[in-house]
Design a protein around this motif. Structure first.
Motif, PDB file in Angstrom:
ATOM      1  N   ARG A 155     132.446 -62.934  51.720  1.00 26.00           N
ATOM      2  CA  ARG A 155     133.232 -64.132  52.053  1.00 26.00           C
ATOM      3  C   ARG A 155     134.501 -64.207  51.216  1.00 26.00           C
ATOM      4  N   LEU A 156     134.492 -63.636  50.031  1.00 28.05           N
ATOM      5  CA  LEU A 156     135.641 -63.750  49.137  1.00 28.05           C
ATOM      6  C   LEU A 156     136.540 -62.525  49.124  1.00 28.05           C
ATOM      7  N   PHE A 157     135.959 -61.336  49.313  1.00 27.18           N
ATOM      8  CA  PHE A 157     136.765 -60.116  49.254  1.00 27.18           C
ATOM      9  C   PHE A 157     136.014 -58.990  49.957  1.00 27.18           C
ATOM     10  N   PRO A 158     136.742 -58.026  50.515  1.00 26.82           N
ATOM     11  CA  PRO A 158     136.097 -56.908  51.205  1.00 26.82           C
ATOM     12  C   PRO A 158     135.607 -55.851  50.218  1.00 26.82           C
ATOM     13  N   GLY A 159     134.470 -55.233  50.538  1.00 26.84           N
ATOM     14  CA  GLY A 159     133.988 -54.114  49.741  1.00 26.84           C
ATOM     15  C   GLY A 159     133.613 -54.507  48.325  1.00 26.84           C
ATOM     16  N   LEU A 160     133.666 -53.504  47.436  1.00 22.81           N
ATOM     17  CA  LEU A 160     133.335 -53.729  46.034  1.00 22.81           C
ATOM     18  C   LEU A 160     134.572 -54.135  45.247  1.00 22.81           C
ATOM     19  N   LEU A 161     134.426 -55.146  44.433  1.00 19.10           N
ATOM     20  CA  LEU A 161     135.502 -55.575  43.559  1.00 19.10           C
ATOM     21  C   LEU A 161     135.696 -54.537  42.450  1.00 19.10           C
ATOM     22  N   PRO A 162     136.930 -54.229  42.044  1.00 18.16           N
ATOM     23  CA  PRO A 162     137.125 -53.362  40.878  1.00 18.16           C
ATOM     24  C   PRO A 162     136.405 -53.913  39.646  1.00 18.16           C
ATOM     25  N   HIS A 163     136.090 -53.030  38.711  1.00 18.86           N
ATOM     26  CA  HIS A 163     135.362 -53.456  37.509  1.00 18.86           C
ATOM     27  C   HIS A 163     136.174 -54.450  36.674  1.00 18.86           C
ATOM     28  N   ALA A 188     141.546 -46.495  30.500  1.00 14.92           N
ATOM     29  CA  ALA A 188     140.970 -45.451  29.650  1.00 14.92           C
ATOM     30  C   ALA A 188     139.446 -45.407  29.736  1.00 14.92           C
ATOM     31  N   THR A 189     138.822 -46.458  30.227  1.00 19.49           N
ATOM     32  CA  THR A 189     137.363 -46.457  30.371  1.00 19.49           C
ATOM     33  C   THR A 189     136.909 -45.599  31.545  1.00 19.49           C
ATOM     34  N   GLY A 190     137.813 -45.294  32.464  1.00 13.33           N
ATOM     35  CA  GLY A 190     137.437 -44.576  33.677  1.00 13.33           C
ATOM     36  C   GLY A 190     136.890 -45.480  34.760  1.00 13.33           C
ATOM     37  N   LEU A 191     136.788 -46.780  34.475  1.00  8.34           N
ATOM     38  CA  LEU A 191     136.319 -47.741  35.475  1.00  8.34           C
ATOM     39  C   LEU A 191     137.509 -48.229  36.301  1.00  8.34           C
ATOM     40  N   THR A 192     137.216 -48.764  37.472  1.00  8.94           N
ATOM     41  CA  THR A 192     138.283 -49.225  38.356  1.00  8.94           C
ATOM     42  C   THR A 192     138.949 -50.478  37.791  1.00  8.94           C
ATOM     43  N   THR A 193     140.274 -50.536  37.959  1.00 10.80           N
ATOM     44  CA  THR A 193     141.072 -51.602  37.362  1.00 10.80           C
ATOM     45  C   THR A 193     142.173 -52.021  38.320  1.00 10.80           C
ATOM     46  N   ILE A 194     142.434 -53.321  38.382  1.00 13.87           N
ATOM     47  CA  ILE A 194     143.551 -53.825  39.185  1.00 13.87           C
ATOM     48  C   ILE A 194     144.145 -55.042  38.493  1.00 13.87           C
ATOM     49  N   SER A 195     145.430 -55.226  38.647  1.00 15.01           N
ATOM     50  CA  SER A 195     146.107 -56.417  38.139  1.00 15.01           C
ATOM     51  C   SER A 195     146.633 -57.239  39.301  1.00 15.01           C
ATOM     52  N   ASN A 196     146.380 -58.546  39.232  1.00 10.30           N
ATOM     53  CA  ASN A 196     146.881 -59.495  40.223  1.00 10.30           C
ATOM     54  C   ASN A 196     146.511 -59.088  41.640  1.00 10.30           C
ATOM     55  N   ALA A 217     149.185 -66.146  28.710  1.00 13.21           N
ATOM     56  CA  ALA A 217     147.845 -66.328  29.260  1.00 13.21           C
ATOM     57  C   ALA A 217     147.451 -65.157  30.148  1.00 13.21           C
ATOM     58  N   VAL A 218     146.193 -64.723  29.979  1.00 17.70           N
ATOM     59  CA  VAL A 218     145.628 -63.624  30.758  1.00 17.70           C
ATOM     60  C   VAL A 218     144.225 -64.015  31.194  1.00 17.70           C
ATOM     61  N   GLN A 219     143.921 -63.787  32.460  1.00 17.02           N
ATOM     62  CA  GLN A 219     142.541 -63.947  32.930  1.00 17.02           C
ATOM     63  C   GLN A 219     141.931 -62.565  33.117  1.00 17.02           C
ATOM     64  N   MET A 220     140.683 -62.417  32.649  1.00 14.64           N
ATOM     65  CA  MET A 220     139.935 -61.194  32.896  1.00 14.64           C
ATOM     66  C   MET A 220     138.694 -61.546  33.716  1.00 14.64           C
ATOM     67  N   GLU A 221     138.685 -61.062  34.941  1.00 11.99           N
ATOM     68  CA  GLU A 221     137.536 -61.242  35.834  1.00 11.99           C
ATOM     69  C   GLU A 221     136.810 -59.903  35.898  1.00 11.99           C
ATOM     70  N   LEU A 222     135.615 -59.861  35.347  1.00 12.06           N
ATOM     71  CA  LEU A 222     134.810 -58.643  35.370  1.00 12.06           C
ATOM     72  C   LEU A 222     133.879 -58.655  36.571  1.00 12.06           C
ATOM     73  N   ALA A 223     133.798 -57.547  37.287  1.00 16.20           N
ATOM     74  CA  ALA A 223     132.715 -57.385  38.255  1.00 16.20           C
ATOM     75  C   ALA A 223     131.423 -57.234  37.459  1.00 16.20           C
ATOM     76  N   CYS A 224     130.378 -57.926  37.862  1.00 18.61           N
ATOM     77  CA  CYS A 224     129.165 -57.959  37.041  1.00 18.61           C
ATOM     78  C   CYS A 224     128.558 -56.580  36.808  1.00 18.61           C
ATOM     79  N   ARG A 225     128.749 -55.651  37.735  1.00 11.81           N
ATOM     80  CA  ARG A 225     128.167 -54.322  37.536  1.00 11.81           C
ATOM     81  C   ARG A 225     128.820 -53.579  36.379  1.00 11.81           C
ATOM     82  N   ALA A 226     129.944 -54.098  35.875  1.00 12.30           N
ATOM     83  CA  ALA A 226     130.604 -53.475  34.735  1.00 12.30           C
ATOM     84  C   ALA A 226     129.774 -53.605  33.464  1.00 12.30           C
ATOM     85  N   TYR A 227     128.958 -54.685  33.365  1.00  6.95           N
ATOM     86  CA  TYR A 227     128.232 -54.922  32.113  1.00  6.95           C
ATOM     87  C   TYR A 227     126.768 -55.315  32.314  1.00  6.95           C
TER      88      TYR A 227
END
Length: 271
Positions: A155-163, A188-196, A217-227
């Motif tokens: 409902r919020l986004f298609p597919g898997l959200l980046p980490h 550098a972690t090798g995980l998927t990353t996106i800005s804005n 100000a910076v918001q960091m939204e982690l996909a839960c599978r990251a941690y």
């Protein structure tokens, strides 16, 4: 006097950490009106306060509410203006889960004005006070807004959200150099990353990120599978949330330690 539902840890470093969605408390009079206690807590930013508990050792300031976002979402525009026009989102007082499931029994809509006065306004008064206090100590500071969300919510986004999902309101809420530094650490972690991308920063990032005034100000939204050992896909009471496992969280936590250290370094360098 600080209310019991609000945690404020005052530090002197040029870093303010806001954790607006980690709480699970719901007053009894509100919980009695809900369809399900589990649904009401389903969209919590699970264990984010544990993931960032190292921040106290950095002398960062911390503001956190123990209240569930179902009670009031302190990261939404209080006027009701959508942060993401044309896209599904939730309200100041959410009436559905992220998946669109109703939260309230018929005839029990939330009293938005009351909840804003009781909980939203005090949270933001605390944020404003701490920003002002830290700005008296430092020429510039970083406001870091920490979040997490399930990796797959059609409902919020298609597919898997980046980490890693970095939000700076399209580059308006912080210096481009700080954004670039955070992006490099994530990459550098090798995980998927996106800005804005899907998440550009919520109300907190947009309302207080004023680089010209020394607040970045910076918001960091982690996909839960990251941690977390997240069961990606539909979840139920038997499968969500999963327990917090420090070993699973360790790689991302190490990256977050680098990110907050970079925020501190940025704040300490006024040039």
């Amino acid at each position: 006097m600080t209310p019991s539902w609000l945690t404020i840890r005052q530090g002197t470093a040029p870093l303010l950490l806001s954790l607006p969605h980690t709480g699970t408390d719901i007053p009894a009079e509100i919980e009695d009106t809900l369809v399900s206690p589990w649904l009401a807590r389903k969209d919590t930013d699970w264990f984010i306060e544990r993931l960032y508990d190292f921040a106290a050792g950095l002398d960062a300031t911390l503001i956190r509410t123990t209240l569930s976002r179902t009670v009031v979402d302190v990261n939404r525009d209080p006027t009701g203006i959508s942060l993401y026009p044309g896209q599904a989102t939730t309200e100041l007082c959410p009436t559905t889960t992220f998946d669109g499931e109703p939260l309230y029994r018929p005839g029990h809509a939330p009293d938005v004005a009351d909840r804003r006065a009781r909980w939203f306004d005090p949270y933001h008064a605390a944020l404003q006070d701490e920003i002002a206090r830290l700005r008296r100590l430092h020429p510039r500071i970083v406001l870091y807004d920490g979040h997490a969300i399930r990796s797959e919510i059609p409902r919020l986004f298609p597919g898997l959200l980046p980490h890693f999902n970095i939000g700076t309101n399209g580059g308006q809420s912080c210096d481009p150099a700080l954004q670039a530094t955070i992006e490099a650490i994530c990459a550098a972690t090798g995980l998927t990353t996106i800005s804005n991308g899907r998440f550009r920063g919520g109300y907190i990032t947009r309302a207080y990120g004023r680089p010209a005034d020394g607040v970045h100000a910076v918001q960091m939204e982690l996909a839960c599978r990251a941690y977390l050992a997240e069961p990606v896909g539909p979840v139920g009471p038997e499968t969500w949330p999963v327990p917090y496992d420090p070993a699973v969280a360790a790689p991302v936590r190490a990256a977050l330690e680098q990110i907050l250290a970079a925020c501190l370094a940025f704040g300490a360098d006024p040039t």
